[in-house]
Scaffold this motif. Structure first.
Motif, PDB file in Angstrom:
ATOM      1  N   ILE A  50       0.833  -1.197   0.000  1.00  0.00           N
ATOM      2  CA  ILE A  50       0.000   0.000   0.000  1.00  0.00           C
ATOM      3  C   ILE A  50       0.868   1.248   0.000  1.00  0.00           C
ATOM      4  N   VAL A  51       0.712   2.038  -1.045  1.00  0.00           N
ATOM      5  CA  VAL A  51       1.361   3.351  -1.137  1.00  0.00           C
ATOM      6  C   VAL A  51       0.311   4.332  -1.627  1.00  0.00           C
ATOM      7  N   LYS A  52       0.538   5.590  -1.382  1.00  0.00           N
ATOM      8  CA  LYS A  52      -0.362   6.632  -1.892  1.00  0.00           C
ATOM      9  C   LYS A  52       0.394   7.436  -2.930  1.00  0.00           C
ATOM     10  N   ASP A  53      -0.232   7.598  -4.060  1.00  0.00           N
ATOM     11  CA  ASP A  53       0.317   8.377  -5.170  1.00  0.00           C
ATOM     12  C   ASP A  53       0.226   9.852  -4.816  1.00  0.00           C
ATOM     13  N   GLY A  54       1.358  10.509  -4.703  1.00  0.00           N
ATOM     14  CA  GLY A  54       1.389  11.918  -4.328  1.00  0.00           C
ATOM     15  C   GLY A  54       0.619  12.824  -5.267  1.00  0.00           C
TER      16      GLY A  54
END
Length: 82
Positions: A50-54
């Motif tokens: 899980i990562v968030k796209d800046g």
């Protein structure tokens, strides 16, 4: 896990940590000009990381940033295997 993740990121030349994180998430700057936040986010999602796209989650950051949550070592190792 925070120290583990920081050491792994420091060993890469594709990303750098913004600031000195003291929470369970990091803001990463993408240093590799061949990558962008959308491409990294898509790749990580396919590995169940899980990562968030800046460029989507944080208006104004653009395509050079990701937010990652520190998790279990096996998830973090998948992140660095990408």
């Amino acid at each position: 896990m925070r120290r583990y993740v920081m050491d792994k990121i420091a060993a890469l030349n594709r990303f750098s940590v913004v600031g000195q994180p003291s929470s369970n998430f990091f803001l990463l700057r993408i240093e590799d000009p061949a990558l962008d936040s959308t491409r990294c986010s898509t790749s990580c999602s396919s590995a169940d990381v899980i990562v968030k796209d800046g460029s989507v989650s944080f208006i104004g950051l653009g395509k050079r940033y990701l937010r990652i949550d520190v998790s279990l070592q096996k998830q973090m190792d998948r992140l660095f295997g990408r």
